[in-house]
Design an enzyme around this catalytic site. Structure first.
Site, PDB file in Angstrom:
ATOM      1  N   GLY A  12       0.839  -1.212   0.000  1.00 37.18           N
ATOM      2  CA  GLY A  12       0.000   0.000   0.000  1.00 37.18           C
ATOM      3  C   GLY A  12       0.868   1.254   0.000  1.00 37.18           C
ATOM      4  N   ARG A  45       1.241  -5.232  -5.454  1.00 36.86           N
ATOM      5  CA  ARG A  45       1.499  -6.431  -4.649  1.00 36.86           C
ATOM      6  C   ARG A  45       1.681  -7.567  -5.651  1.00 36.86           C
ATOM      7  NH1 ARG A  45      -2.990  -3.906  -1.405  1.00 36.86           N
ATOM      8  NH2 ARG A  45      -1.990  -3.065   0.438  1.00 36.86           N
ATOM      9  N   ASP A  67       5.705  -4.835   6.159  1.00 33.06           N
ATOM     10  CA  ASP A  67       6.271  -6.132   6.540  1.00 33.06           C
ATOM     11  C   ASP A  67       6.413  -7.100   5.372  1.00 33.06           C
ATOM     12  OD1 ASP A  67       6.675  -5.592   9.116  1.00 33.06           O
ATOM     13  OD2 ASP A  67       5.091  -6.871   9.922  1.00 33.06           O
ATOM     14  N   THR A 109       4.260   2.773   5.542  1.00 35.01           N
ATOM     15  CA  THR A 109       2.848   2.366   5.638  1.00 35.01           C
ATOM     16  C   THR A 109       2.127   3.336   6.565  1.00 35.01           C
ATOM     17  OG1 THR A 109       1.291   0.733   6.534  1.00 35.01           O
ATOM     18  CG2 THR A 109       3.515   0.647   7.413  1.00 35.01           C
ATOM     19  N   ASP A 111      -0.145   2.503   8.474  1.00 32.22           N
ATOM     20  CA  ASP A 111      -0.650   1.751   9.626  1.00 32.22           C
ATOM     21  C   ASP A 111       0.220   1.855  10.883  1.00 32.22           C
ATOM     22  OD1 ASP A 111      -2.597   0.914   7.840  1.00 32.22           O
ATOM     23  OD2 ASP A 111      -1.606  -0.989   7.417  1.00 32.22           O
ATOM     24  N   ASP A 146       2.384  -0.133  11.827  1.00 31.35           N
ATOM     25  CA  ASP A 146       2.352  -1.455  12.482  1.00 31.35           C
ATOM     26  C   ASP A 146       3.658  -2.234  12.287  1.00 31.35           C
ATOM     27  OD1 ASP A 146       2.075  -1.838   9.772  1.00 31.35           O
ATOM     28  OD2 ASP A 146       0.453  -3.291   9.913  1.00 31.35           O
ATOM     29  N   ARG A 180      -5.417  -1.811   9.049  1.00 32.30           N
ATOM     30  CA  ARG A 180      -5.355  -3.278   8.906  1.00 32.30           C
ATOM     31  C   ARG A 180      -5.638  -3.956  10.249  1.00 32.30           C
ATOM     32  NH1 ARG A 180      -3.454  -5.723   4.273  1.00 32.30           N
ATOM     33  NH2 ARG A 180      -2.395  -3.841   3.593  1.00 32.30           N
TER      34      ARG A 180
HETATM   35  O1  F6P Z   1      -1.684  -1.068   4.755  1.00 27.99           O
HETATM   36  C1  F6P Z   1      -2.278   0.128   4.371  1.00 27.99           C
HETATM   37  C2  F6P Z   1      -3.754  -0.053   4.165  1.00 27.99           C
HETATM   38  O2  F6P Z   1      -4.311   1.181   3.763  1.00 27.99           O
HETATM   39  C3  F6P Z   1      -4.500  -0.623   5.375  1.00 27.99           C
HETATM   40  O3  F6P Z   1      -4.765   0.353   6.352  1.00 27.99           O
HETATM   41  C4  F6P Z   1      -5.744  -1.185   4.718  1.00 27.99           C
HETATM   42  O4  F6P Z   1      -6.247  -2.258   5.460  1.00 27.99           O
HETATM   43  C5  F6P Z   1      -5.229  -1.657   3.383  1.00 27.99           C
HETATM   44  O5  F6P Z   1      -4.005  -0.987   3.141  1.00 27.99           O
HETATM   45  C6  F6P Z   1      -6.172  -1.414   2.238  1.00 27.99           C
HETATM   46  O6  F6P Z   1      -5.641  -2.010   1.115  1.00 27.99           O
HETATM   47  P1  F6P Z   1      -6.193  -1.736  -0.353  1.00 27.99           P
HETATM   48  O7  F6P Z   1      -5.744  -0.364  -0.760  1.00 27.99           O
HETATM   49  O8  F6P Z   1      -5.575  -2.800  -1.174  1.00 27.99           O
HETATM   50  O9  F6P Z   1      -7.682  -1.811  -0.279  1.00 27.99           O
END
Ligand code: F6P
Length: 323
Positions: free
Chosen positions: A15, A76, A107, A129, A131, A133, A175
């Protein structure tokens, strides 16, 4: 020139996060300063497999410092998780003369960097990120911008909740982690914050709202981390149980965009420059982080095995002062 490394690559993976561009710029310019060439790998590991690689001069990274997202695009890649995909990526590193790689991501991106490092491509991971995390650092690139965005949005929601004496349940990203919810909750005076790290129930939320009402509180913000979820159901339950008109808002991807804050720009610039220092010194399989305001680096596998303590003291403080 004070290093034997002639060319390094840089990519963003997973992300995106505001501040990634500041990191790309820092990596590129710090590397050129040391006499190294820089290759920008587009679309993360997928681009490394596909050979989607462009040279980056110091001028190519002009005017991206202030932009959200990532100029190198992000993706990804499932193929990269296979040995065949990884071998293609390694072959492209050889083909493009990439002798070291800076990987900016979370991660999952670190795992890929570890795998490449053990197969002979020196990698340095940077925590990127929203997050926050990642256990091997106190702060990640993008977190500060994200929480400032959430604060801005919740402040706006608060204006209208106050006018109508309502309650608002706001779901934020993160997340499986509650850092965005906790920090934004403190900064917006949310009356209750629900995070995956701390067990709480709808009964606790209702109790807090009722306690507030008993002493004259007329509008309420409940912040819910996406790892807890169910904002719509919680909203309906609050309205049905308390009689306070309640609305749910799921903030979504607005939280991941926007111009990075000064703090994120500075952090990303520090991380990017430090990663180049490590590669120039012949280091590999490391991740960069910040601990108590000091730049640090760890072995990737060691970093991935670390756990991050959720700041329960902050959580309790938030609860106490949000009455
Ligand atoms: O890891 C960053 C994040 O924005 C999380 O907070 C969220 O769960 C996820 O990515 C959303 O992913 P996507 O953009 O693939 O929907």
């Amino acid at each position: 020139m004070d290093t034997k490394v002639k060319k390094i690559g840089v990519l963003t993976s997973g992300g995106d996060a505001p501040g990634m561009n500041a990191a790309i710029r820092a990596v590129t310019r710090a590397a050129h300063f040391k006499g190294m060439e820089v290759a920008g790998v587009r679309r993360g590991y997928a681009g490394l497999i596909a050979g989607d690689i462009v040279d980056l001069s110091v001028r190519d990274v002009s005017n991206i410092l202030q932009e959200g997202g990532t100029a190198l695009f992000s993706a990804r890649s499932k193929e990269f998780c296979t040995e065949e995909g990884m071998q293609k990526a390694i072959a492209n590193c050889k083909k493009f003369g990439i002798e070291g790689l800076v990987v900016i991501g979370g991660d999952g991106s670190y795992r890929g960097a570890g795998d490449l490092s053990t197969r002979g491509v020196p990698c340095i991971g940077l925590p990127g990120t929203i997050d926050n995390d990642i256990s091997s650092t106190d702060y990640t690139i993008g977190f500060d911008t994200c929480i400032n965005c959430v604060v801005d949005m919740v402040d706006r929601i608060r204006d209208t909740m106050r006018s109508h004496e309502r309650c608002s349940v706001v779901e934020v990203m993160g997340r499986n982690a509650g850092y965005i919810a906790l920090h934004a909750g403190i900064a917006t005076g949310a009356c209750f914050v629900m995070v995956p790290e701390v067990k709480s129930t709808v009964v606790d939320v209702i109790k807090k709202i009722e306690e507030g009402r008993a002493i004259g509180k007329t509008n309420f913000i409940v912040l819910v981390a996406e790892g807890v979820g169910h904002a719509e159901e919680l909203s309906k339950y609050i309205q049905d149980t308390t009689g306070v008109v309640t609305r749910a808002t799921i903030l979504g991807h607005v939280q991941r965009g926007g111009s990075p804050t000064a703090r994120d720009r500075v952090l990303a610039s520090q991380f990017g420059s430090y990663a180049v220092e490590l590669l120039a010194a012949g280091k590999s399989n490391r991740v960069v982080g910040i601990r108590n305001d000091q730049l640090v680096d760890y072995d990737i596998q060691e970093a991935l095995a670390m756990t991050k303590e959720f700041p329960l003291d902050l959580y309790r403080m938030c609860d106490i002062i949000s009455i």
